[in-house]
Scaffold this motif. Sequence first.
Motif, PDB file in Angstrom:
ATOM      1  N   UNK A 293      -6.651 -26.498  13.116  1.00 30.51           N
ATOM      2  CA  UNK A 293      -5.528 -26.112  13.978  1.00 30.51           C
ATOM      3  C   UNK A 293      -5.647 -24.465  14.446  1.00 30.51           C
ATOM      4  N   UNK A 294      -6.400 -23.773  13.889  1.00 31.68           N
ATOM      5  CA  UNK A 294      -6.744 -22.663  14.731  1.00 31.68           C
ATOM      6  C   UNK A 294      -7.386 -22.665  15.921  1.00 31.68           C
ATOM      7  N   UNK A 295      -7.921 -23.705  16.441  1.00 27.05           N
ATOM      8  CA  UNK A 295      -8.468 -23.949  17.812  1.00 27.05           C
ATOM      9  C   UNK A 295      -7.576 -24.771  18.503  1.00 27.05           C
ATOM     10  N   UNK A 296      -7.502 -24.311  20.022  1.00 28.50           N
ATOM     11  CA  UNK A 296      -6.694 -25.189  20.891  1.00 28.50           C
ATOM     12  C   UNK A 296      -7.314 -25.078  22.314  1.00 28.50           C
ATOM     13  N   UNK A 297      -7.579 -25.928  23.176  1.00 27.99           N
ATOM     14  CA  UNK A 297      -7.767 -25.888  24.382  1.00 27.99           C
ATOM     15  C   UNK A 297      -6.977 -25.157  25.013  1.00 27.99           C
ATOM     16  N   UNK A 298      -7.557 -24.731  26.335  1.00 22.76           N
ATOM     17  CA  UNK A 298      -6.852 -23.396  26.908  1.00 22.76           C
ATOM     18  C   UNK A 298      -5.726 -24.059  27.538  1.00 22.76           C
ATOM     19  N   UNK A 299      -4.513 -23.438  27.516  1.00 20.72           N
ATOM     20  CA  UNK A 299      -3.163 -23.454  27.879  1.00 20.72           C
ATOM     21  C   UNK A 299      -2.279 -24.473  26.813  1.00 20.72           C
ATOM     22  N   UNK A 300      -2.931 -24.840  25.603  1.00 22.71           N
ATOM     23  CA  UNK A 300      -2.402 -25.847  24.869  1.00 22.71           C
ATOM     24  C   UNK A 300      -1.969 -24.860  23.352  1.00 22.71           C
ATOM     25  N   UNK A 301      -2.277 -23.668  23.458  1.00 20.61           N
ATOM     26  CA  UNK A 301      -2.095 -22.767  22.215  1.00 20.61           C
ATOM     27  C   UNK A 301      -0.721 -22.773  21.532  1.00 20.61           C
ATOM     28  N   UNK A 302       0.255 -22.978  22.418  1.00 20.36           N
ATOM     29  CA  UNK A 302       1.622 -22.657  22.148  1.00 20.36           C
ATOM     30  C   UNK A 302       2.362 -24.102  21.400  1.00 20.36           C
ATOM     31  N   UNK A 303       1.663 -25.262  21.854  1.00 21.02           N
ATOM     32  CA  UNK A 303       2.249 -26.310  21.335  1.00 21.02           C
ATOM     33  C   UNK A 303       1.385 -26.487  19.942  1.00 21.02           C
ATOM     34  N   UNK A 304       0.203 -26.042  19.559  1.00 21.74           N
ATOM     35  CA  UNK A 304      -0.369 -25.976  18.543  1.00 21.74           C
ATOM     36  C   UNK A 304      -0.214 -25.110  17.410  1.00 21.74           C
ATOM     37  N   UNK A 305       0.480 -23.960  17.928  1.00 22.35           N
ATOM     38  CA  UNK A 305       0.974 -22.751  16.875  1.00 22.35           C
ATOM     39  C   UNK A 305       1.521 -23.209  15.816  1.00 22.35           C
ATOM     40  N   UNK A 306       2.642 -24.130  16.149  1.00 17.22           N
ATOM     41  CA  UNK A 306       3.710 -24.434  15.185  1.00 17.22           C
ATOM     42  C   UNK A 306       2.967 -24.885  13.857  1.00 17.22           C
ATOM     43  N   UNK A 307       1.835 -25.842  13.755  1.00 23.03           N
ATOM     44  CA  UNK A 307       1.222 -26.438  12.956  1.00 23.03           C
ATOM     45  C   UNK A 307       0.352 -25.422  12.332  1.00 23.03           C
ATOM     46  N   UNK A 308      -0.196 -24.379  13.176  1.00 23.34           N
ATOM     47  CA  UNK A 308      -1.196 -23.333  12.780  1.00 23.34           C
ATOM     48  C   UNK A 308      -0.492 -22.414  11.849  1.00 23.34           C
ATOM     49  N   UNK A 309       0.596 -21.909  12.310  1.00 22.11           N
ATOM     50  CA  UNK A 309       1.600 -20.853  11.635  1.00 22.11           C
ATOM     51  C   UNK A 309       2.143 -21.794  10.323  1.00 22.11           C
ATOM     52  N   UNK A 310       2.383 -22.769  10.178  1.00 17.94           N
ATOM     53  CA  UNK A 310       2.896 -23.175   9.054  1.00 17.94           C
ATOM     54  C   UNK A 310       1.714 -23.361   7.932  1.00 17.94           C
ATOM     55  N   UNK A 311       0.566 -23.745   8.449  1.00 11.24           N
ATOM     56  CA  UNK A 311      -0.626 -23.822   7.511  1.00 11.24           C
ATOM     57  C   UNK A 311      -0.728 -22.451   7.030  1.00 11.24           C
ATOM     58  N   UNK A 312      -0.888 -21.383   7.981  1.00 10.87           N
ATOM     59  CA  UNK A 312      -1.241 -20.012   7.504  1.00 10.87           C
ATOM     60  C   UNK A 312      -0.153 -19.711   6.507  1.00 10.87           C
ATOM     61  N   UNK A 313       1.156 -20.003   6.592  1.00 11.56           N
ATOM     62  CA  UNK A 313       2.282 -19.582   5.908  1.00 11.56           C
ATOM     63  C   UNK A 313       2.020 -20.206   4.272  1.00 11.56           C
ATOM     64  N   UNK A 314       1.750 -21.468   4.399  1.00 14.34           N
ATOM     65  CA  UNK A 314       1.299 -22.189   3.237  1.00 14.34           C
ATOM     66  C   UNK A 314       0.146 -21.323   2.309  1.00 14.34           C
ATOM     67  N   UNK A 315      -0.973 -21.128   3.107  1.00 15.52           N
ATOM     68  CA  UNK A 315      -1.972 -20.203   2.316  1.00 15.52           C
ATOM     69  C   UNK A 315      -1.441 -19.062   1.849  1.00 15.52           C
ATOM     70  N   UNK A 316      -0.736 -18.203   2.795  1.00  9.35           N
ATOM     71  CA  UNK A 316      -0.168 -16.977   2.338  1.00  9.35           C
ATOM     72  C   UNK A 316       0.500 -17.002   0.991  1.00  9.35           C
ATOM     73  N   UNK A 317       1.520 -18.221   1.068  1.00 10.98           N
ATOM     74  CA  UNK A 317       2.274 -18.170  -0.246  1.00 10.98           C
ATOM     75  C   UNK A 317       1.518 -18.326  -1.537  1.00 10.98           C
ATOM     76  N   UNK A 318       0.102 -19.192  -1.472  1.00 11.74           N
ATOM     77  CA  UNK A 318      -0.602 -19.221  -2.519  1.00 11.74           C
ATOM     78  C   UNK A 318      -1.251 -18.356  -2.821  1.00 11.74           C
TER      79      UNK A 318
END
Length: 510
Positions: free
Chosen positions: A416-441
């Motif tokens: 989810x750290x990869x996204x086709x051009x122009x689709x980064x915002x749509x995928x960023x919610x999932x990416x940020x949630x995953x990063x938050x989970x890893x940061x909490x651990x």
Amino acid sequence: NMSTCATPSSPCRCRGSGSPSPVLPSRHAHKNRRLTRTLRRPSSARGVGLGTSARAARLGVMDGVGTIVDGSWCDEFAHLNDRLPHEPLALPQINSTCRVVLVRHGQSTWNAEGRMQGCSDISVLTEKGQGQAAKTRDMLMNVKYDALHHSPLKRAAETAQIVWGDGRDGSPVHVHASLREIDLYTFQGLLKNEGVEKYPDEYALWKDTPADFAVDVGNSVHRPVVELWYRGSLAWQHVLEDADGGVAESRLVVAHNAINQAMICTALGLPPRFFRKVLQSNAAASALTFSPASEEGGQVGVSVGAINATPGVRSLRPRSGAPAQVLLVRHVDVDSKDGYAEASRVAVLLRKCSVSTVCACTSRNTLTTAGALVEELRAKPPPIGSFVTSAETLDDLEGGESLLRTKSARLLVMENLAAPEGEAWQRSSEAWAALCEEADAAPIGSSLVAFASAEVIAAIVCRALGVEDSQAPATIASLQGDMPYGALSCILRPKGGTEGFLRCYNTGTV
């Protein structure tokens, strides 16, 4: 060559001359009101010396802070009538590209004491603050400026003189009252614990929801952050006023924490609720580039070069005892002649940041950049533990779950750290949630590092700051525009939180 610029004067209520009407200055309205004066180095006195004007003295403002006269707040800026709860002004139209470097003043005596300064003019730079300003001057040594704009307050004026340096004779120097620090009225001069004791409800708003913070001042109620956002937009009218000569220009602006935040946010179209989400450290530098609108009457282009950049890794090292911070790094171009060298440079820099987790998608550029950090940690283990792995080379990595595990650090492949051009915002919610989970651990006081493209990083930053869907495309475009390969950005967040604070952006690239 120095000028003083202020908004148009209007009757001052503290002098009993009636209520002033709101003033919305035109782009060139203040040109003929500039007053020439000599630039003087601020007094070396520490903790004393008020520097009040004769006019302020006549009004009874003898402490450099301000007072209430006839039910209205009165200080040396009261006559400017720029303390208005208005919507921010649009950026002025310009005819040429203009790069602006914003610098916050170095540590002041009241910073060191923990006092709320606001627009008071008592504090001056400490010895540490002077040293910070000197380091920033060295960091910006190769940046050429056409003009200096700074706040009239002593702590900013002294910083400006240090950062501006010598050898710029003939370059214009402008002092703008609009660049002063936030107006905090009766809170100015209070120690933070005094604010809690004297104004518990108001201070709670100031800390938790500053955009709603209000101060009763005599017969009026002021909303400092809302007023600041208007004044930040007013400052842009002054700083960008002459960017119409048809040639690219660069300007140095030296001001304060809150006003710098307001200027950055109003340039990006972000409302007052973003106050304190874009950190401004003592003597740190931010850079924005403005370009003419593509069509007459259109929006001026804004591109962010850096936010809160400091010399070395001061803005990247994790805070002791704090939840793991998230470092976002733009991957390098491994096909360029300097690609691998740049990846190694980034890895050496990150080694000083107590890295516990490394995240990357499966693109060649991203994995290679992440691999350079893996090799650096393997060769020179970080202080928090040694790096061990069952994978012999980068070629052994495949997509999926955690691939490299260590005693205290690991490499994760996150698609989810990869996204086709122009689709980064749509995928960023999932990416940020995953990063938050890893940061909490991750261990307390460590760094989680994520490698991605410029667009993905800009989208994750917007998601972390809480940018709304309607504003996201424009903000992402401004953030990704000037992001070089290897640029580093840092997000702080409370453990378990979904919104964070931008500690720095594109640091090391001013």
